[in-house]
Design a protein around this motif. Structure first.
Motif, PDB file in Angstrom:
ATOM      1  N   ARG A 406       0.766  -1.174  -0.080  1.00 25.21           N
ATOM      2  CA  ARG A 406      -0.281  -0.243   0.140  1.00 25.21           C
ATOM      3  C   ARG A 406       1.073   1.174  -0.133  1.00 25.21           C
ATOM      4  NH1 ARG A 406      -5.211  -0.333   1.113  1.00 25.21           N
ATOM      5  NH2 ARG A 406      -5.916   1.145   2.044  1.00 25.21           N
ATOM      6  N   ASP A 407       0.613   1.971  -0.821  1.00 21.83           N
ATOM      7  CA  ASP A 407       1.083   3.347  -0.336  1.00 21.83           C
ATOM      8  C   ASP A 407       2.011   3.598  -1.021  1.00 21.83           C
ATOM      9  OD1 ASP A 407       1.234   6.464  -0.003  1.00 21.83           O
ATOM     10  OD2 ASP A 407       1.889   6.311   2.362  1.00 21.83           O
ATOM     11  N   HIS A 408       2.203   2.770  -2.221  1.00 27.26           N
ATOM     12  CA  HIS A 408       3.472   2.705  -3.147  1.00 27.26           C
ATOM     13  C   HIS A 408       3.351   3.392  -3.658  1.00 27.26           C
ATOM     14  CE1 HIS A 408       1.169  -0.382  -3.978  1.00 27.26           C
ATOM     15  NE2 HIS A 408       2.091  -0.378  -5.447  1.00 27.26           N
ATOM     16  N   VAL A 409       4.956   3.668  -5.157  1.00 26.89           N
ATOM     17  CA  VAL A 409       4.853   3.391  -6.481  1.00 26.89           C
ATOM     18  C   VAL A 409       5.481   2.058  -7.032  1.00 26.89           C
ATOM     19  CG1 VAL A 409       6.249   5.153  -7.717  1.00 26.89           C
ATOM     20  CG2 VAL A 409       5.748   5.963  -5.433  1.00 26.89           C
ATOM     21  N   VAL A 410       3.838   2.734  -8.090  1.00 27.89           N
ATOM     22  CA  VAL A 410       4.264   1.481  -9.695  1.00 27.89           C
ATOM     23  C   VAL A 410       4.903   1.946 -10.839  1.00 27.89           C
ATOM     24  CG1 VAL A 410       3.330   0.102 -10.851  1.00 27.89           C
ATOM     25  CG2 VAL A 410       2.147   0.575  -8.604  1.00 27.89           C
ATOM     26  N   ILE A 411       6.444   1.685 -10.883  1.00 30.74           N
ATOM     27  CA  ILE A 411       6.284   2.257 -12.239  1.00 30.74           C
ATOM     28  C   ILE A 411       6.639   0.822 -13.604  1.00 30.74           C
ATOM     29  CG2 ILE A 411       9.032   2.609 -13.438  1.00 30.74           C
ATOM     30  CD1 ILE A 411      10.000   3.027  -9.995  1.00 30.74           C
ATOM     31  N   LEU A 421      14.753   6.198 -11.625  1.00 31.35           N
ATOM     32  CA  LEU A 421      13.815   6.360 -10.901  1.00 31.35           C
ATOM     33  C   LEU A 421      13.991   5.970  -9.072  1.00 31.35           C
ATOM     34  CD1 LEU A 421      10.367   6.665 -12.964  1.00 31.35           C
ATOM     35  CD2 LEU A 421      11.648   8.911 -11.491  1.00 31.35           C
ATOM     36  N   ALA A 422      13.871   4.406  -9.938  1.00 27.52           N
ATOM     37  CA  ALA A 422      13.733   3.263  -8.781  1.00 27.52           C
ATOM     38  C   ALA A 422      14.943   3.754  -7.516  1.00 27.52           C
ATOM     39  CB  ALA A 422      13.615   1.515  -9.246  1.00 27.52           C
ATOM     40  N   ARG A 423      16.329   3.621  -8.538  1.00 31.05           N
ATOM     41  CA  ARG A 423      17.160   4.660  -7.237  1.00 31.05           C
ATOM     42  C   ARG A 423      17.071   5.422  -6.178  1.00 31.05           C
ATOM     43  NH1 ARG A 423      20.327   4.615 -10.955  1.00 31.05           N
ATOM     44  NH2 ARG A 423      20.807   2.658 -11.156  1.00 31.05           N
ATOM     45  N   PHE A 424      16.421   6.733  -7.155  1.00 24.79           N
ATOM     46  CA  PHE A 424      15.949   7.831  -6.419  1.00 24.79           C
ATOM     47  C   PHE A 424      14.636   7.228  -5.067  1.00 24.79           C
ATOM     48  CE2 PHE A 424      18.132  10.034  -9.449  1.00 24.79           C
ATOM     49  CZ  PHE A 424      18.954  11.061  -9.085  1.00 24.79           C
ATOM     50  N   ARG A 429      13.412   5.481   0.476  1.00 22.69           N
ATOM     51  CA  ARG A 429      13.050   4.455   1.676  1.00 22.69           C
ATOM     52  C   ARG A 429      11.449   4.075   1.678  1.00 22.69           C
ATOM     53  NH1 ARG A 429      16.539   1.984   5.184  1.00 22.69           N
ATOM     54  NH2 ARG A 429      17.749   3.070   5.655  1.00 22.69           N
ATOM     55  N   ILE A 430      11.394   5.170   0.167  1.00 24.57           N
ATOM     56  CA  ILE A 430       9.714   4.831  -1.056  1.00 24.57           C
ATOM     57  C   ILE A 430       9.980   3.847  -1.313  1.00 24.57           C
ATOM     58  CG2 ILE A 430       8.317   5.598  -1.562  1.00 24.57           C
ATOM     59  CD1 ILE A 430       9.520   8.389  -1.540  1.00 24.57           C
ATOM     60  N   PRO A 431       8.737   2.227  -1.108  1.00 21.72           N
ATOM     61  CA  PRO A 431       8.065   1.697  -1.593  1.00 21.72           C
ATOM     62  C   PRO A 431       8.001   1.489  -3.257  1.00 21.72           C
ATOM     63  CG  PRO A 431       6.559   2.412   0.084  1.00 21.72           C
ATOM     64  CD  PRO A 431       7.691   3.026  -0.053  1.00 21.72           C
TER      65      PRO A 431
END
Length: 671
Positions: A406-411, A421-424, A429-431
């Motif tokens: 939940r409350d994560h980012v989907v790339i 983007l994933a590296r940043f 510490r954003i899932p």
């Protein structure tokens, strides 16, 4: 003149469409619509469609694919991770319900075999009805809601041993100990066979198939694997559904799980609908006036008995009384798997026809009553605990945190931009979860400990599988405009409360994408012009020292990050600048016997390459200590030129033969 088979298909389609539309408007499960269609057009009512054998065969395939998708969602590591729930509350609920209801049926005069089947059928609950009603009431994330759904999903797993045992009850004469032991032994052998095949054959097979980038070939392979596994268990004298479940469980451990589930779902839903139609055909409406009172009494007894039993089990586990009552009310409903077990029992002549009619009607009545029963779970709890009970649990506490993401980012797209983007996000510490269609890139990224999965992000099922409906943000990092439109359409049609950022090459589609629901559209040409403008202003001595310092700090690291990419087998749209000469990331797994095993990390000679991360037992370490001693199974994530990476890999695996080096370069996904 229309041939009879074609006419039967048309009749089933017409009635099914009407029934499903009507049930969905009433917010009821579609399975009830199929059951009603079967009862109406079957041989015991209008007799528009005779109960012919070939429909039963197709319906059995519906059960096969249903168990296959259940297996996909319950890989072996997941089951082991859930062992406290699975072997605690879930086992107690299924075993005690089967035992108590079975003993009650036996005391009423039924044979032990019949009593066992009745208990097994009653022990099942409908995950579809439960989850749908809880979501509608806004209680899906409450503690009783999560407990109820988790325990009902576990019941789907318990259908597997029942599927093994029930046919034995119909074949055995006298003592069933020997036949049952032999059946369990064959089931264990089937598990070992499918497990080994999954470990050694299925993952390489799907890597090869995915590399062809053919949706048709991918679908054919999924069908082949599921049906071959079903045929193996059938050849051992076991149920086809058992083999399909085992194959799904093995594939559930791979990075292809979401795409496989999305591929198989339309086929499964159609065949499963046909299965429910055939179950409905078993319902003899002509005896309804004689048996309805028994069936209704059975449904009420089922609801009360299961609610009370679950209450005691959950409360004994330490859950407060109010939550235990509400969980019991939620799980009281009968389930679709009960129909599947009922069909298996009838096919193996374990149940008499009149008994099956009463049980079938009772489960059907319970599913019709269930939405109203679940709707007032708070009222039941208030009366029984003699105090007010809130409709939801309010703010969730730490111990009640949902197991899903939940409350994560989907790339969407893990190419050049997606990886940066994933590296940043990882640094902050954003899932996040990333999707990509390049199997080689997914394999490398997965081996490096990144949550990257193979799947087409333009498909709604894939987005739902990675929790896009619960995410804080969806980032479309590829430049496939058609796929971006589909993602936006899914988000808008489903009314997901999620922001969507879209990457484009220029501003041409800006208005269209914003109209489709994009929160923000980032055009590469615009960003490039802004960077140039910033340099122009700085060179013109504009007094923006703070901005200047930040720009220079970003420039010091930016261009290196832009080239730290996982290699792909072939060029991908939007990544044409990723040629063979650029530095990149590469994951190397240390297998037993490698020269690096046992060495201290700081003593390694990696040449021109740098160590970016180390993955051990699924844990990714960005800055491993130099004194760490390497072990077999560790994965080293290296950054460097292609030649440098090749030399470093040879040095790390120097004692291995060339064929072993090739095998070692195949990366495993995180368990």
């Amino acid at each position: 003149m229309i041939p009879p088979v074609q006419a039967h298909v048309l009749i089933l389609l017409i009635f099914s469409v009407i029934a499903v539309v009507a049930l969905q408007r009433m917010r009821m499960p579609s399975s009830l619509g199929y059951l009603l269609v079967g009862a109406l057009v079957g041989p015991h009512a209008l007799a528009l469609v005779p109960d012919i054998e070939h429909k039963r065969v197709l319906a059995e395939f519906g059960i096969v694919f249903l168990l296959f998708t259940v297996g996909l969602n319950f890989s072996l590591p997941q089951i082991l991770a859930m062992r406290n729930l699975v072997f605690g509350l879930g086992t107690a609920q299924v075993v005690l319900t089967t035992l108590i209801v079975g003993v009650g049926a036996w005391l009423l005069g039924h044979s032990p075999e019949t009593a066992f089947v009745i208990g097994a059928v009653v022990a099942q609950s409908s995950t579809t009805v439960i989850s749908k009603q809880l979501i509608e009431q806004g209680e899906d994330q409450s503690r009783h809601g999560r407990l109820g759904v988790a325990m009902s999903v576990f019941q789907d797993i318990t259908a597997v041993p029942f599927v093994v045992v029930i046919p034995v009850l119909g074949l055995a004469s006298g003592s069933i100990a020997a036949p049952l032991g032999f059946a369990l032994l064959k089931a264990a052998a089937a598990f070992v066979l499918v497990y080994l095949a999954g470990r050694w054959l299925l993952r390489p097979l799907f890597h090869e198939v995915a590399a062809q980038r053919s949706a048709e070939l991918f679908t054919l392979t999924v069908l082949l694997v599921s049906l071959v596994a079903a045929a193996i268990t059938q050849s051992l004298g076991l149920s086809m559904a058992l083999g399909a479940f085992l194959a799904g469980m093995m594939l559930g451990e791979t990075e292809f799980r979401h795409q496989i589930e999305s591929t198989i779902r339309p086929i499964r839903d159609v065949l499963l609908g046909l299965f429910f139609v055939t179950i409905g055909m078993l319902l003899d409406v002509s005896v309804l006036p004689e048996l309805w009172h028994l069936a209704l009494a059975g449904a009420v007894a089922m609801l009360i008995a299961k609610a009370v039993l679950v209450f005691f089990i959950v409360h004994f586990a330490g859950v407060n009384r109010a939550t235990a009552v509400r969980t019991g009310v939620v799980l009281a409903v009968g389930g679709e798997f009960g129909f599947a077990l009922l069909a298996i029992a009838l096919d193996n002549q374990v149940l008499a026809s009149d008994v099956a009619q009463v049980v079938l009607m009772a489960v059907l009545f319970s599913m019709l009553i269930a939405p109203f029963f679940i709707r007032y779970n708070a009222a039941f709890a208030s009366r029984l605990v003699q105090g007010p009970v809130l409709a939801t649990n309010g703010v969730a506490q730490a111990e009640d945190a949902p197991p899903d993401q939940r409350d994560h980012v989907v790339i969407c797209g893990y190419g050049r931009i997606g990886q940066n983007l994933a590296r940043f996000l990882e640094a902050e510490r954003i899932p996040f979860i990333a999707l990509d269609m390049d199997p080689a890139r997914v394999r490398d990224a997965h081996a490096a400990g990144m949550p990257v999965f193979y799947g087409d992000s333009s498909e709604r099922d894939i987005l739902e599988a990675v929790g896009a409906d619960k995410a804080r943000l969806i980032v479309i990092s590829h430049d496939d405009l058609g796929a971006a439109r589909k993602v936006l359409q899914h988000v808008r049609a489903s009314r997901w409360p999620v922001k969507v950022m879209v990457r484009t090459r220029d501003e041409a589609p800006l208005a269209e994408l914003l109209e489709l629901g994009a929160t923000e559209v980032v055009a590469e040409t615009v960003e490039a012009s802004l960077m140039i403008a910033a340099h122009v202003l700085l060179m013109a001595e504009v007094p923006t020292k703070r901005v200047l310092r930040r720009i220079r700090a970003a420039q010091a690291n930016r261009y290196q990050y832009l080239h730290e990419l996982y290699r792909s087998d072939e060029p991908v749209l939007g990544d044409a600048d990723q040629d063979a000469g650029h530095d990149r990331l590469h994951a190397v797994e240390l297998v037993p016997g490698a020269v690096a095993v046992g060495q201290v990390l700081g003593d390694l000679d990696l040449g021109d390459c740098r160590l970016q991360a180390l993955v051990r037992a699924g844990e990714r370490m960005l800055h491993p200590p130099p004194g760490l001693r390497l072990e077999a199974g560790d994965t080293l994530v290296l950054f460097g030129t292609p030649d440098g990476l090749d030399k470093a890999e040879v040095a790390l695996l120097a004692q291995l033969a060339s064929t072993e080096r090739e095998a070692a370069s195949v990366r495993r996904p995180i368990p």
